[in-house]
Design a protein around this motif. Sequence first.
Motif, PDB file in Angstrom:
ATOM      1  N   LEU A   1     -18.664 -25.839  21.693  1.00  0.00           N
ATOM      2  CA  LEU A   1     -16.775 -26.392  21.785  1.00  0.00           C
ATOM      3  C   LEU A   1     -16.042 -25.363  22.755  1.00  0.00           C
ATOM      4  O   LEU A   1     -15.196 -25.629  24.003  1.00  0.00           O
ATOM      5  N   THR A   2     -16.586 -24.170  22.300  1.00  0.00           N
ATOM      6  CA  THR A   2     -15.834 -22.787  23.198  1.00  0.00           C
ATOM      7  C   THR A   2     -16.787 -22.599  24.823  1.00  0.00           C
ATOM      8  O   THR A   2     -16.082 -21.309  24.615  1.00  0.00           O
ATOM      9  N   GLY A   3     -17.195 -22.781  24.406  1.00  0.00           N
ATOM     10  CA  GLY A   3     -18.494 -23.011  25.727  1.00  0.00           C
ATOM     11  C   GLY A   3     -19.460 -23.678  26.097  1.00  0.00           C
ATOM     12  O   GLY A   3     -20.606 -24.004  25.551  1.00  0.00           O
ATOM     13  N   HIS A   4     -19.576 -24.394  26.772  1.00  0.00           N
ATOM     14  CA  HIS A   4     -20.336 -25.592  27.543  1.00  0.00           C
ATOM     15  C   HIS A   4     -19.737 -26.262  29.454  1.00  0.00           C
ATOM     16  O   HIS A   4     -19.033 -26.230  29.524  1.00  0.00           O
ATOM     17  N   GLY A   5     -20.935 -26.850  29.508  1.00  0.00           N
ATOM     18  CA  GLY A   5     -19.773 -27.187  30.908  1.00  0.00           C
ATOM     19  C   GLY A   5     -21.369 -28.432  31.158  1.00  0.00           C
ATOM     20  O   GLY A   5     -22.845 -28.696  30.703  1.00  0.00           O
ATOM     21  N   TRP A   6     -21.282 -30.089  31.144  1.00  0.00           N
ATOM     22  CA  TRP A   6     -21.883 -31.362  30.710  1.00  0.00           C
ATOM     23  C   TRP A   6     -21.035 -32.100  31.573  1.00  0.00           C
ATOM     24  O   TRP A   6     -20.059 -31.675  32.273  1.00  0.00           O
ATOM     25  N   HIS A   7     -22.152 -32.078  32.755  1.00  0.00           N
ATOM     26  CA  HIS A   7     -22.243 -32.909  34.162  1.00  0.00           C
ATOM     27  C   HIS A   7     -23.489 -33.911  34.176  1.00  0.00           C
ATOM     28  O   HIS A   7     -24.227 -34.191  33.994  1.00  0.00           O
ATOM     29  N   THR A   8     -22.224 -35.148  34.560  1.00  0.00           N
ATOM     30  CA  THR A   8     -22.728 -36.579  34.850  1.00  0.00           C
ATOM     31  C   THR A   8     -22.107 -36.850  36.509  1.00  0.00           C
ATOM     32  O   THR A   8     -20.800 -37.217  36.617  1.00  0.00           O
ATOM     33  N   TYR A   9     -23.506 -37.129  36.755  1.00  0.00           N
ATOM     34  CA  TYR A   9     -22.904 -38.144  37.933  1.00  0.00           C
ATOM     35  C   TYR A   9     -23.804 -39.063  38.295  1.00  0.00           C
ATOM     36  O   TYR A   9     -24.871 -38.830  38.438  1.00  0.00           O
TER      37      TYR A   9
ATOM     38  N   LEU B   1     -19.332 -43.401  44.049  1.00  0.00           N
ATOM     39  CA  LEU B   1     -20.130 -42.387  42.544  1.00  0.00           C
ATOM     40  C   LEU B   1     -19.230 -41.758  41.609  1.00  0.00           C
ATOM     41  O   LEU B   1     -17.939 -42.472  41.750  1.00  0.00           O
ATOM     42  N   GLY B   2     -19.741 -41.764  40.627  1.00  0.00           N
ATOM     43  CA  GLY B   2     -18.968 -41.747  40.067  1.00  0.00           C
ATOM     44  C   GLY B   2     -18.627 -39.802  39.065  1.00  0.00           C
ATOM     45  O   GLY B   2     -19.996 -39.398  39.168  1.00  0.00           O
ATOM     46  N   THR B   3     -18.011 -38.696  38.609  1.00  0.00           N
ATOM     47  CA  THR B   3     -18.053 -37.738  38.140  1.00  0.00           C
ATOM     48  C   THR B   3     -17.396 -36.909  37.159  1.00  0.00           C
ATOM     49  O   THR B   3     -16.159 -37.606  37.525  1.00  0.00           O
ATOM     50  N   VAL B   4     -18.487 -36.756  36.146  1.00  0.00           N
ATOM     51  CA  VAL B   4     -17.630 -36.476  35.787  1.00  0.00           C
ATOM     52  C   VAL B   4     -18.149 -35.186  34.322  1.00  0.00           C
ATOM     53  O   VAL B   4     -19.382 -34.593  34.566  1.00  0.00           O
ATOM     54  N   GLU B   5     -17.015 -34.643  34.693  1.00  0.00           N
ATOM     55  CA  GLU B   5     -17.723 -32.869  33.966  1.00  0.00           C
ATOM     56  C   GLU B   5     -16.961 -32.630  32.784  1.00  0.00           C
ATOM     57  O   GLU B   5     -15.493 -32.548  32.284  1.00  0.00           O
ATOM     58  N   SER B   6     -17.450 -32.114  31.963  1.00  0.00           N
ATOM     59  CA  SER B   6     -16.478 -31.588  30.695  1.00  0.00           C
ATOM     60  C   SER B   6     -17.158 -30.000  30.829  1.00  0.00           C
ATOM     61  O   SER B   6     -17.953 -29.072  30.409  1.00  0.00           O
ATOM     62  N   HIS B   7     -15.732 -28.660  30.111  1.00  0.00           N
ATOM     63  CA  HIS B   7     -16.241 -27.519  29.757  1.00  0.00           C
ATOM     64  C   HIS B   7     -15.175 -27.144  28.722  1.00  0.00           C
ATOM     65  O   HIS B   7     -13.999 -27.772  28.020  1.00  0.00           O
TER      66      HIS B   7
ATOM     67  N   ILE C   1     -12.952 -33.447  31.851  1.00  0.00           N
ATOM     68  CA  ILE C   1     -12.587 -33.709  30.174  1.00  0.00           C
ATOM     69  C   ILE C   1     -12.416 -31.551  29.635  1.00  0.00           C
ATOM     70  O   ILE C   1     -13.529 -30.972  29.718  1.00  0.00           O
ATOM     71  N   ARG C   2     -11.234 -32.094  28.558  1.00  0.00           N
ATOM     72  CA  ARG C   2     -10.919 -30.963  28.738  1.00  0.00           C
ATOM     73  C   ARG C   2     -10.334 -30.848  27.182  1.00  0.00           C
ATOM     74  O   ARG C   2     -10.347 -29.454  26.249  1.00  0.00           O
ATOM     75  N   GLU C   3     -10.122 -32.024  26.639  1.00  0.00           N
ATOM     76  CA  GLU C   3      -9.997 -32.372  25.461  1.00  0.00           C
ATOM     77  C   GLU C   3     -11.287 -32.019  23.911  1.00  0.00           C
ATOM     78  O   GLU C   3     -12.037 -32.760  24.062  1.00  0.00           O
ATOM     79  N   PRO C   4     -11.071 -31.120  23.023  1.00  0.00           N
ATOM     80  CA  PRO C   4     -12.614 -31.392  22.153  1.00  0.00           C
ATOM     81  C   PRO C   4     -12.387 -33.014  21.381  1.00  0.00           C
ATOM     82  O   PRO C   4     -13.630 -33.162  21.188  1.00  0.00           O
ATOM     83  N   TYR C   5     -11.449 -33.341  21.201  1.00  0.00           N
ATOM     84  CA  TYR C   5     -11.688 -34.498  20.559  1.00  0.00           C
ATOM     85  C   TYR C   5     -12.768 -35.981  21.568  1.00  0.00           C
ATOM     86  O   TYR C   5     -13.688 -36.133  20.998  1.00  0.00           O
ATOM     87  N   LYS C   6     -12.398 -35.715  22.405  1.00  0.00           N
ATOM     88  CA  LYS C   6     -13.032 -36.407  23.291  1.00  0.00           C
ATOM     89  C   LYS C   6     -14.937 -35.612  23.688  1.00  0.00           C
ATOM     90  O   LYS C   6     -15.800 -36.715  23.633  1.00  0.00           O
ATOM     91  N   GLN C   7     -15.140 -34.128  24.009  1.00  0.00           N
ATOM     92  CA  GLN C   7     -16.041 -33.527  23.808  1.00  0.00           C
ATOM     93  C   GLN C   7     -16.816 -33.828  22.527  1.00  0.00           C
ATOM     94  O   GLN C   7     -18.188 -34.175  23.245  1.00  0.00           O
ATOM     95  N   LEU C   8     -16.270 -33.660  21.652  1.00  0.00           N
ATOM     96  CA  LEU C   8     -17.461 -34.385  20.135  1.00  0.00           C
ATOM     97  C   LEU C   8     -17.818 -36.132  19.951  1.00  0.00           C
ATOM     98  O   LEU C   8     -18.566 -36.267  20.073  1.00  0.00           O
ATOM     99  N   ILE C   9     -16.891 -36.818  20.520  1.00  0.00           N
ATOM    100  CA  ILE C   9     -17.194 -38.126  20.810  1.00  0.00           C
ATOM    101  C   ILE C   9     -18.253 -38.185  22.107  1.00  0.00           C
ATOM    102  O   ILE C   9     -19.453 -38.600  22.231  1.00  0.00           O
ATOM    103  N   MET C  10     -18.629 -37.459  23.282  1.00  0.00           N
ATOM    104  CA  MET C  10     -18.984 -37.628  24.906  1.00  0.00           C
ATOM    105  C   MET C  10     -20.900 -37.493  23.408  1.00  0.00           C
ATOM    106  O   MET C  10     -21.587 -36.983  24.158  1.00  0.00           O
ATOM    107  N   GLY C  11     -20.356 -35.868  22.684  1.00  0.00           N
ATOM    108  CA  GLY C  11     -21.818 -36.112  21.542  1.00  0.00           C
ATOM    109  C   GLY C  11     -22.129 -33.749  22.048  1.00  0.00           C
ATOM    110  O   GLY C  11     -23.304 -33.586  21.437  1.00  0.00           O
TER     111      GLY C  11
END
Lengths: 283, 283
Positions: A219-227, A164-170, A203-213
């Motif tokens: 950026l100030t309010g989201h929840g992106w999860h991938t399993y 399993l790989g789990t990534v979450e961005s907030h 993931i909490r770094e805005p520059y990484k989040q922009l790269i993720m799309g």
Amino acid sequence: MLESEEAIKVMVNGLPGKVATVVAEHINESKNLDLFPYALTGIDISEKTCDINGDGIELITADRRDEIKRRKKPEISVDFTHPSAVDSNIEFYCQNRLPFVMGTTGGKRDTPGEDNLDTIEQRVRDSEIVAVIAPNMAKPIVLLQEMIRYASKTFPDAFKGYSLGTVESHQKGKADTSGTAKAMVDYFNKLGIPFKKDEIVMIREPYKQLIMGIPKDALTGHGWHTYTLKSENGSVLLRFTHNVNGRDVYADGTIDAITYLNKKINAGEKGKVYSMMDVLKGK
Amino acid sequence: MLESEEAIKVMVNGLPGKVATVVAEHINESKNLDLFPYALTGIDISEKTCDINGDGIELITADRRDEIKRRKKPEISVDFTHPSAVDSNIEFYCQNRLPFVMGTTGGKRDTPGEDNLDTIEQRVRDSEIVAVIAPNMAKPIVLLQEMIRYASKTFPDAFKGYSLGTVESHQKGKADTSGTAKAMVDYFNKLGIPFKKDEIVMIREPYKQLIMGIPKDALTGHGWHTYTLKSENGSVLLRFTHNVNGRDVYADGTIDAITYLNKKINAGEKGKVYSMMDVLKGK
């Protein structure tokens, strides 16, 4: 909107909090709901009013909340206050017979298969009111979680040998790992995949989040999860993604919960607690 | 491997077909299974033997299959023959009391909630044998389908207002739209999303598949599916992906089905049909 005979009168407690504000805005824009002109707020809030689409909502701090008893009662209260305020708010709703939708965490909750004395749900069951209590009002997330829970219960160890790989961005401000991601990991564990919660990539770094799309305004309010699940030999990949930008999804779920609760009130139900699963089932 | 007392003796019918060959290879390599030295094949097959990891498996065309009666019987037969051969093969297995795992489509199948007379399942139930009959042996796909089916049954219209995008990529030779994708679309329809089966995007061009990231050696055998759900205002995206390269996944599922069926034989079960769902549940 203008108050109408049919519209459900809703008090939104927790203003000027972010989620409460979005929920209040959606209620204010809804044809079938009337936003109440006053709301409960935390004792640390210094603002006297909160602007919702140009309407000023009077904020009443928790220490002054008995004032509400002397006013016109809302039909349904929505609670997006601080987790630490949950216990005392539920006492207030139960004592004053105010049906409510609770969208925050906090307070002692029912645990399946245990004696659930002294929980917030039990206090509602002991009362004459009805309530929707849900730690997450986002319907698509609740539904996805329920699907994985169902699989883990029905087919334990079905993914034995998988990794399993789990990534979450907030948003940057969120310090802890997402509770949804942790709950999902529990289910994947039951499906036979060993994975520790501290392996969840946050993931909490805005520059990484922009790269993720992730859109800039989310950026100030989201929840992106991938399993991502992979078979031992790498020939099979399964991936579950839920990406939420902004907080509209919580407002949508809250409005559905209000509508559902109103039906239950009209049907004469008393002393009952409903979950977001009940709201999703619609029964 | 060498025949051992404990190993389950398995005949793989449908050689030299692609899936049958991969299944036979996995059985040949398995510690707990013995690959039988002969197998049924279609009357249009001219090869007399099929090479599996250096072992020559004798191929017996369907018109000569009564010869098998005079030989040592396999404990379990696996069937990956042509859909048109399903009916007559099932007759053969039932008449000769040969428990089997059927991994192909074809033949009249049980429909839930209907009188299922004259179906392939009914013929097994009328016999003294047990069988696993499954149109898809790929466990992760079966499980994902079951999760979505469960959601569509439990929460009808939960995704009302959402839109769907469906893309499936398969080897160049596959002319028709994936049956799995069509079944998934049925479930998404029940979840409240209008979407027609002819809107499924089919990818069959190898150059596009390479761009998608499909490994070169999987161009001749793969199934990559992605289902993307979006909320009306675009703030929520849910995505389900299942990517399978090669045919190992079918062999894994088939071996699980054989092991499961063997347990049922040892438990003395008779006249019963199991699905891949039963195999996944393990009960």
